[in-house]
Design an enzyme around this catalytic site. Structure first.
Site, PDB file in Angstrom:
ATOM      1  N   ARG A 145       0.839  -1.204   0.000  1.00  0.00           N
ATOM      2  CA  ARG A 145       0.000   0.000   0.000  1.00  0.00           C
ATOM      3  C   ARG A 145       0.864   1.240   0.000  1.00  0.00           C
ATOM      4  NH1 ARG A 145      -5.129  -1.228   4.020  1.00  0.00           N
ATOM      5  NH2 ARG A 145      -5.754  -3.132   2.968  1.00  0.00           N
TER       6      ARG A 145
ATOM      7  N   ASN B  79     -14.534   9.546   2.510  1.00  0.00           N
ATOM      8  CA  ASN B  79     -15.631   9.208   3.429  1.00  0.00           C
ATOM      9  C   ASN B  79     -16.256  10.451   4.047  1.00  0.00           C
ATOM     10  OD1 ASN B  79     -15.522   6.470   3.058  1.00  0.00           O
ATOM     11  ND2 ASN B  79     -14.105   6.111   4.749  1.00  0.00           N
TER      12      ASN B  79
ATOM     13  N   SER C 123     -21.018 -12.053  16.774  1.00  0.00           N
ATOM     14  CA  SER C 123     -20.430 -11.008  15.938  1.00  0.00           C
ATOM     15  C   SER C 123     -20.629 -11.343  14.459  1.00  0.00           C
ATOM     16  CB  SER C 123     -18.934 -10.916  16.277  1.00  0.00           C
ATOM     17  OG  SER C 123     -18.273 -10.016  15.442  1.00  0.00           O
TER      18      SER C 123
ATOM     19  N   HIS D 181     -16.305  -4.684  11.317  1.00  0.00           N
ATOM     20  CA  HIS D 181     -15.087  -3.900  11.115  1.00  0.00           C
ATOM     21  C   HIS D 181     -13.972  -4.314  12.075  1.00  0.00           C
ATOM     22  CE1 HIS D 181     -12.643  -0.093  11.330  1.00  0.00           C
ATOM     23  NE2 HIS D 181     -12.788  -0.232  10.029  1.00  0.00           N
TER      24      HIS D 181
ATOM     25  N   GLU E 220     -23.187  -4.088  12.296  1.00  0.00           N
ATOM     26  CA  GLU E 220     -23.153  -2.753  11.683  1.00  0.00           C
ATOM     27  C   GLU E 220     -24.465  -2.517  10.954  1.00  0.00           C
ATOM     28  OE1 GLU E 220     -19.666  -2.198   9.202  1.00  0.00           O
ATOM     29  OE2 GLU E 220     -18.436  -3.428  10.529  1.00  0.00           O
TER      30      GLU E 220
ATOM     31  N   SER F 239     -19.470  -1.063   4.844  1.00  0.00           N
ATOM     32  CA  SER F 239     -18.956  -0.059   3.912  1.00  0.00           C
ATOM     33  C   SER F 239     -18.245  -0.625   2.705  1.00  0.00           C
ATOM     34  CB  SER F 239     -18.030   0.899   4.642  1.00  0.00           C
ATOM     35  OG  SER F 239     -16.791   0.280   4.845  1.00  0.00           O
TER      36      SER F 239
ATOM     37  N   ASP G 222     -22.938  -0.576  15.098  1.00  0.00           N
ATOM     38  CA  ASP G 222     -22.008   0.400  14.512  1.00  0.00           C
ATOM     39  C   ASP G 222     -22.725   1.085  13.347  1.00  0.00           C
ATOM     40  OD1 ASP G 222     -20.169   1.276  12.416  1.00  0.00           O
ATOM     41  OD2 ASP G 222     -18.540   0.330  13.516  1.00  0.00           O
TER      42      ASP G 222
ATOM     43  N   HIS H 160     -20.995   4.265   8.968  1.00  0.00           N
ATOM     44  CA  HIS H 160     -21.183   4.677   7.566  1.00  0.00           C
ATOM     45  C   HIS H 160     -22.614   5.122   7.283  1.00  0.00           C
ATOM     46  CE1 HIS H 160     -17.154   3.786   6.167  1.00  0.00           C
ATOM     47  NE2 HIS H 160     -17.177   2.834   7.079  1.00  0.00           N
TER      48      HIS H 160
ATOM     49  N   THR I  76     -19.313   7.663  14.218  1.00  0.00           N
ATOM     50  CA  THR I  76     -18.093   8.463  14.042  1.00  0.00           C
ATOM     51  C   THR I  76     -18.470   9.893  13.685  1.00  0.00           C
ATOM     52  OG1 THR I  76     -15.966   8.610  12.885  1.00  0.00           O
ATOM     53  CG2 THR I  76     -17.846   7.965  11.553  1.00  0.00           C
TER      54      THR I  76
ATOM     55  N   LYS J 235     -16.990  10.874   9.193  1.00  0.00           N
ATOM     56  CA  LYS J 235     -17.448  10.519   7.834  1.00  0.00           C
ATOM     57  C   LYS J 235     -18.618  11.433   7.446  1.00  0.00           C
ATOM     58  CE  LYS J 235     -15.541   5.923   8.642  1.00  0.00           C
ATOM     59  NZ  LYS J 235     -14.139   6.217   8.416  1.00  0.00           N
TER      60      LYS J 235
ATOM     61  N   THR K 104      -6.368   8.527  27.548  1.00  0.00           N
ATOM     62  CA  THR K 104      -5.860   9.193  26.353  1.00  0.00           C
ATOM     63  C   THR K 104      -6.352  10.640  26.352  1.00  0.00           C
ATOM     64  OG1 THR K 104      -5.625   9.017  23.949  1.00  0.00           O
ATOM     65  CG2 THR K 104      -7.774   8.462  24.830  1.00  0.00           C
ATOM     66  N   THR K 105      -5.532  11.518  25.803  1.00  0.00           N
ATOM     67  CA  THR K 105      -5.877  12.939  25.759  1.00  0.00           C
ATOM     68  C   THR K 105      -7.180  13.141  24.992  1.00  0.00           C
ATOM     69  OG1 THR K 105      -3.562  13.529  25.916  1.00  0.00           O
ATOM     70  CG2 THR K 105      -5.023  15.196  24.994  1.00  0.00           C
TER      71      THR K 105
ATOM     72  N   THR L 184      -8.538  -5.968   3.635  1.00  0.00           N
ATOM     73  CA  THR L 184      -9.788  -5.230   3.859  1.00  0.00           C
ATOM     74  C   THR L 184     -10.968  -6.027   3.305  1.00  0.00           C
ATOM     75  OG1 THR L 184      -8.493  -3.215   3.617  1.00  0.00           O
ATOM     76  CG2 THR L 184     -10.867  -2.957   3.579  1.00  0.00           C
TER      77      THR L 184
HETATM   78  C1  PLP Z   1     -17.518   0.138  10.230  1.00  0.00           C
HETATM   79  C2  PLP Z   1     -16.485   1.044  10.800  1.00  0.00           C
HETATM   80  N1  PLP Z   1     -16.462   1.221  12.132  1.00  0.00           N
HETATM   81  C3  PLP Z   1     -15.538   2.033  12.682  1.00  0.00           C
HETATM   82  C4  PLP Z   1     -14.606   2.697  11.923  1.00  0.00           C
HETATM   83  C5  PLP Z   1     -13.599   3.589  12.577  1.00  0.00           C
HETATM   84  O1  PLP Z   1     -14.037   4.906  12.527  1.00  0.00           O
HETATM   85  P1  PLP Z   1     -12.977   6.115  12.571  1.00  0.00           P
HETATM   86  O2  PLP Z   1     -12.493   6.293  11.173  1.00  0.00           O
HETATM   87  O3  PLP Z   1     -13.728   7.264  13.113  1.00  0.00           O
HETATM   88  O4  PLP Z   1     -11.878   5.670  13.473  1.00  0.00           O
HETATM   89  C6  PLP Z   1     -14.596   2.538  10.539  1.00  0.00           C
HETATM   90  C7  PLP Z   1     -13.613   3.265   9.709  1.00  0.00           C
HETATM   91  O5  PLP Z   1     -13.630   3.311   8.536  1.00  0.00           O
HETATM   92  C8  PLP Z   1     -15.564   1.678   9.960  1.00  0.00           C
HETATM   93  O6  PLP Z   1     -15.586   1.477   8.647  1.00  0.00           O
END
Ligand code: PLP
Length: 429
Positions: free
Chosen positions: A29, A70, A153, A158, A202, A206, A231, A234, A262, A265, A294-295, A380
């Site tokens: 990549r 995205n 699951s 993801h 999800e 995606s 999740d 997307h 998120t 996106k 974490t900060t 992926t």
């Molecule tokens: C299904 C899914 N969940 C979570 C994430 C992670 O999200 P972020 O990019 O905000 O870290 C992604 C990222 O592409 C995703 O495709």
């Protein structure tokens, strides 16, 4: 010989061999450095630059139209969103200055958590530094909270969900076939009735662009006394009357225990979150390592995200425009005979089926036509299902679409397998 000499430790030799293997398999990549032009999105600048191990050479400055972002609605370049960040950075500085518990909670953080909870009809929300971290930290924390958890699951979940599930030592994972409720039910029925159960899935997947049956999954969850973790990464911003995702569109958000999303996106900024009942959110706030240690997200990022979420909730036209553009693009592909996977979502996969060919197609689109479409290769997606993944958005014009269709028509005749090449040859004569 010191251990950091290239031959001093077996890991250096391992890296060399692994990298050579990845190259041989066509999976190496490289990043494509592209500078987005905020006032011309989806146009980017690619600057002349020498090659590095991670980036190919670019022999002259050029403009590139990006087809794989995205930032689905272009909210990252929306003037009110950018202004919110600029104002916040001037007033509050660049960084958060600490974790949320130390000095990292600003009024923007609490306002955004309230806004997101409201968007999904939940009691509370919790921000994380990314969507990845929200999944990894939340799932791991939930699944290690009590003994005996079983996590069901979806096979195509993801990597961030898998990381959280795998990291939950002591819990059991049962993988069910992708979007297959019969298989899920068989597996739920076979599990010990008293074990605490969680179904993790999800809404929009995606890479394939397909959509899960949230109502059906929640019905099974009720039947077998399982919690649900969804999740919506997307889907948030894009689906539902206010951009609350597929769970809002289908009117089932109240049936899902935890909705994760998120801000990077559909909302175009950065950060991740979960929304759920106050108790669940409170527990994760006090127990999730990936939240505590974490900060915090910088105030400017949170201010921009808050502005974006508020704007996206109000602006249905953005969603409508995106789907109009997606349909216009599909119509052009169809007319030109270019194979694509018809999905029920905004994602347009163009199947290629070979890692090297996929990489070559993407490279030629960029180098010969100034068009950027990311090649999606293993790991992926499974080997043999390599593809270009295109995400037309509200700002892809008819002219840009014509350019992409012309380029794909020409290039796929050369790169595609014979049957595909023949299928698309006619319309481009
Ligand atoms: C299904 C899914 N969940 C979570 C994430 C992670 O999200 P972020 O990019 O905000 O870290 C992604 C990222 O592409 C995703 O495709």
């Amino acid at each position: 010989m010191s251990s950091n000499h290239p031959d001093g430790h077996p890991f250096y030799r391992f890296c060399r061999t692994a990298l050579a293997d990845i190259r041989t398999q066509g999976r190496y990549r490289q990043f494509t450095p592209l500078a987005r032009e905020a006032d011309r999105y989806p146009v980017y600048e690619q600057e002349k630059a020498p090659a590095t191990p991670a980036t190919p050479a670019c022999d002259h400055d050029r403009e590139v139209v990006v087809w794989s972002s995205n930032d689905y609605l272009g909210m990252g370049v929306e003037p009110v969103v950018m202004d919110a960040a600029i104002t916040a950075i001037r007033e509050h500085g660049a960084g958060a200055g600490g974790t949320r518990n130390i000095a990292g909670t600003s009024p923007f953080h609490t306002a955004l958590e309230r806004e997101l909870a409201d968007l999904h009809g939940k009691e509370a929300g919790l921000l994380f530094v990314s969507g990845y971290v929200s999944n990894q930290a939340s799932l791991q924390t939930i699944l290690t909270s009590m003994p005996g958890w079983i996590c069901f699951s979806d096979r195509l979940n993801h990597a961030s969900m898998i990381a959280g599930i795998k990291g939950a030592r002591g819990s059991t994972t049962v993988i069910y076939e992708h979007n297959d409720l019969e298989d899920l039910e068989a597996k739920l029925a076979a599990a010990p009735p008293d074990a605490p159960k969680l179904i993790a899935f999800e809404s929009v997947y995606s890479m394939d662009g397909d959509i899960s049956d949230i109502a059906g999954t929640c019905a099974l969850a009720r039947k077998y006394n399982a919690m649900t973790y969804l999740d919506e990464v997307h889907a948030v911003g894009l689906y539902g009357a206010q951009g609350g995702g597929i769970s809002e569109r289908d009117g089932v958000a109240d049936q899902v225990d935890v909705i994760e999303g998120t801000l990077s996106k559909g909302f175009g900024v950065h950060g991740g979150y979960i929304t759920a009942s106050s108790e669940v959110v409170e527990y994760l706030r006090l127990a999730a390592s990936g939240f505590i240690f974490t900060t915090a997200l910088p105030p400017a990022v949170v201010a921009a995200a808050l502005t974006s979420v508020r704007q996206v909730r109000k602006d249905a036209w953005r969603r409508e425009k995106m789907f109009e553009r997606v349909n216009a693009f599909r119509a052009r592909l169809r007319k030109a005979g270019i194979p694509f996977t018809m999905t029920p979502s905004h994602i347009v996969p163009i199947p290629v089926g070979d890692a090297q060919r996929c990489r070559d197609l993407s490279d030629r689109l960029l180098n010969e036509y100034g068009l950027y479409a990311t090649p999606i290769n293993y790991p992926t997606v499974p080997r043999g299902t390599e593809r270009l993944r295109l995400t037309p958005g509200p700002f892809h014009t008819d002219e840009m679409m014509d350019q992409m269709v012309t380029a794909l028509s020409k290039l796929m005749r050369i790169n595609a397998p014979v049957d595909v090449a023949q299928k698309i040859a006619e319309p481009v004569k």
